[in-house]
Scaffold this motif. Sequence first.
Motif, mmCIF file in Angstrom:
data_model
loop_
_atom_site.group_PDB
_atom_site.id
_atom_site.type_symbol
_atom_site.label_atom_id
_atom_site.label_comp_id
_atom_site.label_asym_id
_atom_site.label_seq_id
_atom_site.Cartn_x
_atom_site.Cartn_y
_atom_site.Cartn_z
ATOM 1 N N PRO A 108 -55.348 22.271 -63.221
ATOM 2 C CA PRO A 108 -55.169 20.842 -63.495
ATOM 3 C C PRO A 108 -55.034 19.977 -62.243
ATOM 4 O O PRO A 108 -55.017 18.764 -62.338
ATOM 5 C CB PRO A 108 -53.868 20.809 -64.302
ATOM 6 C CG PRO A 108 -53.098 21.970 -63.793
ATOM 7 C CD PRO A 108 -54.136 23.033 -63.492
ATOM 8 N N TYR A 109 -54.942 20.590 -61.069
ATOM 9 C CA TYR A 109 -54.651 19.834 -59.860
ATOM 10 C C TYR A 109 -55.909 19.486 -59.075
ATOM 11 O O TYR A 109 -56.766 20.317 -58.859
ATOM 12 C CB TYR A 109 -53.690 20.610 -58.960
ATOM 13 C CG TYR A 109 -52.381 20.902 -59.643
ATOM 14 C CD1 TYR A 109 -51.474 19.884 -59.889
ATOM 15 C CD2 TYR A 109 -52.066 22.189 -60.063
ATOM 16 C CE1 TYR A 109 -50.278 20.134 -60.541
ATOM 17 C CE2 TYR A 109 -50.869 22.446 -60.708
ATOM 18 C CZ TYR A 109 -49.982 21.424 -60.943
ATOM 19 O OH TYR A 109 -48.811 21.675 -61.575
ATOM 20 N N SER A 110 -55.962 18.235 -58.618
ATOM 21 C CA SER A 110 -57.034 17.773 -57.754
ATOM 22 C C SER A 110 -56.435 17.411 -56.401
ATOM 23 O O SER A 110 -55.234 17.174 -56.281
ATOM 24 C CB SER A 110 -57.719 16.547 -58.362
ATOM 25 O OG SER A 110 -58.367 16.875 -59.557
ATOM 26 N N PHE A 111 -57.287 17.354 -55.390
ATOM 27 C CA PHE A 111 -56.847 17.007 -54.044
ATOM 28 C C PHE A 111 -57.958 16.229 -53.370
ATOM 29 O O PHE A 111 -58.980 15.932 -53.989
ATOM 30 C CB PHE A 111 -56.442 18.256 -53.256
ATOM 31 C CG PHE A 111 -57.515 19.313 -53.189
ATOM 32 C CD1 PHE A 111 -58.352 19.391 -52.085
ATOM 33 C CD2 PHE A 111 -57.700 20.231 -54.220
ATOM 34 C CE1 PHE A 111 -59.352 20.360 -52.013
ATOM 35 C CE2 PHE A 111 -58.682 21.201 -54.160
ATOM 36 C CZ PHE A 111 -59.515 21.261 -53.050
ATOM 37 N N ASN A 112 -57.774 15.881 -52.114
ATOM 38 C CA ASN A 112 -58.782 15.107 -51.391
ATOM 39 C C ASN A 112 -58.894 15.588 -49.953
ATOM 40 O O ASN A 112 -58.180 16.508 -49.546
ATOM 41 C CB ASN A 112 -58.465 13.606 -51.470
ATOM 42 C CG ASN A 112 -57.115 13.264 -50.881
ATOM 43 O OD1 ASN A 112 -56.729 13.776 -49.848
ATOM 44 N ND2 ASN A 112 -56.387 12.381 -51.545
ATOM 45 N N VAL A 113 -59.752 14.966 -49.183
ATOM 46 C CA VAL A 113 -59.974 15.357 -47.782
ATOM 47 C C VAL A 113 -58.693 15.171 -46.969
ATOM 48 O O VAL A 113 -58.361 16.006 -46.119
ATOM 49 C CB VAL A 113 -61.154 14.568 -47.181
ATOM 50 C CG1 VAL A 113 -61.283 14.819 -45.684
ATOM 51 C CG2 VAL A 113 -62.453 14.917 -47.895
ATOM 52 N N ALA A 114 -57.949 14.102 -47.226
ATOM 53 C CA ALA A 114 -56.696 13.866 -46.504
ATOM 54 C C ALA A 114 -55.708 15.004 -46.746
ATOM 55 O O ALA A 114 -55.029 15.447 -45.812
ATOM 56 C CB ALA A 114 -56.077 12.537 -46.924
ATOM 57 N N ASP A 115 -55.632 15.487 -47.982
ATOM 58 C CA ASP A 115 -54.716 16.590 -48.291
ATOM 59 C C ASP A 115 -55.096 17.858 -47.521
ATOM 60 O O ASP A 115 -54.231 18.572 -47.016
ATOM 61 C CB ASP A 115 -54.719 16.881 -49.792
ATOM 62 C CG ASP A 115 -54.190 15.731 -50.622
ATOM 63 O OD1 ASP A 115 -53.443 14.888 -50.075
ATOM 64 O OD2 ASP A 115 -54.528 15.670 -51.819
ATOM 65 N N ILE A 116 -56.393 18.125 -47.424
ATOM 66 C CA ILE A 116 -56.867 19.283 -46.667
ATOM 67 C C ILE A 116 -56.476 19.127 -45.200
ATOM 68 O O ILE A 116 -55.988 20.073 -44.568
ATOM 69 C CB ILE A 116 -58.400 19.437 -46.803
ATOM 70 C CG1 ILE A 116 -58.787 19.722 -48.254
ATOM 71 C CG2 ILE A 116 -58.917 20.533 -45.875
ATOM 72 C CD1 ILE A 116 -60.272 19.581 -48.529
ATOM 73 N N ALA A 117 -56.669 17.931 -44.652
ATOM 74 C CA ALA A 117 -56.348 17.677 -43.244
ATOM 75 C C ALA A 117 -54.847 17.811 -42.982
ATOM 76 O O ALA A 117 -54.436 18.397 -41.970
ATOM 77 C CB ALA A 117 -56.841 16.293 -42.838
ATOM 78 N N ILE A 118 -54.037 17.273 -43.879
ATOM 79 C CA ILE A 118 -52.579 17.376 -43.716
ATOM 80 C C ILE A 118 -52.153 18.843 -43.724
ATOM 81 O O ILE A 118 -51.382 19.289 -42.870
ATOM 82 C CB ILE A 118 -51.843 16.587 -44.822
ATOM 83 C CG1 ILE A 118 -52.064 15.089 -44.649
ATOM 84 C CG2 ILE A 118 -50.351 16.914 -44.833
ATOM 85 C CD1 ILE A 118 -51.657 14.258 -45.860
ATOM 86 N N PHE A 119 -52.662 19.600 -44.675
ATOM 87 C CA PHE A 119 -52.322 21.020 -44.783
ATOM 88 C C PHE A 119 -52.779 21.782 -43.543
ATOM 89 O O PHE A 119 -52.008 22.539 -42.940
ATOM 90 C CB PHE A 119 -52.956 21.614 -46.046
ATOM 91 C CG PHE A 119 -52.612 23.046 -46.277
ATOM 92 C CD1 PHE A 119 -51.375 23.407 -46.785
ATOM 93 C CD2 PHE A 119 -53.523 24.049 -45.981
ATOM 94 C CE1 PHE A 119 -51.043 24.731 -46.991
ATOM 95 C CE2 PHE A 119 -53.206 25.380 -46.173
ATOM 96 C CZ PHE A 119 -51.963 25.725 -46.683
ATOM 97 N N ALA A 120 -54.044 21.577 -43.132
ATOM 98 C CA ALA A 120 -54.578 22.281 -41.957
ATOM 99 C C ALA A 120 -53.812 21.885 -40.692
ATOM 100 O O ALA A 120 -53.492 22.741 -39.850
ATOM 101 C CB ALA A 120 -56.067 21.985 -41.796
ATOM 102 N N GLY A 121 -53.495 20.598 -40.561
ATOM 103 C CA GLY A 121 -52.746 20.141 -39.395
ATOM 104 C C GLY A 121 -51.342 20.720 -39.342
ATOM 105 O O GLY A 121 -50.881 21.163 -38.283
#
Length: 156
Positions: free
Chosen positions: A129-142
């Motif tokens: 049920p969960y969606s995410f975005n490019v910013a979320d990927i960047a925050i996690f990777a950072g």
Amino acid sequence: MRLVIYVMAATLVLDQASKFFVVHMLDLWSRNEIAVLPGWFTLRMAWNQGINFGLLSNSNEITRWGLILMAIAISAWVWLWVRREPHRPVIKVAAGLLIGGALGNVVDRIAYGAVADFLNMSVPGLYNPYSFNVADIAIFAGAIGLVLFTGREKTP
């Protein structure tokens, strides 16, 4: 510090461009869902008023502006920390990712009142049920990059 700025700017532009394209150009706002690879990858519109997995979600303006201020404060702290002493390029890239992603979500909260999430990954037969975005990927990777690579410059 140029590397931090370049990565931050690229992350912010990529995040906002992807959101504009998917939400407005593909009209995900009204279509709500587009199956790209059925069972594996779907563009599914979700407006997240909280933080990860919808925590702290409500329509309260105080919460919205509190999350905006928190993201700006964390970004400023990371910026000042990276500026304070020399760091390897991997640390600067991680900091730029984290700051750019956080600011991308801040732009959403200011513009839309919530963060536009639209990437949804799943496994056939299981519903995610969960969606995410490019910013979320960047925050996690950072954040992972800062945890993994910080402190390796110093000798005991």
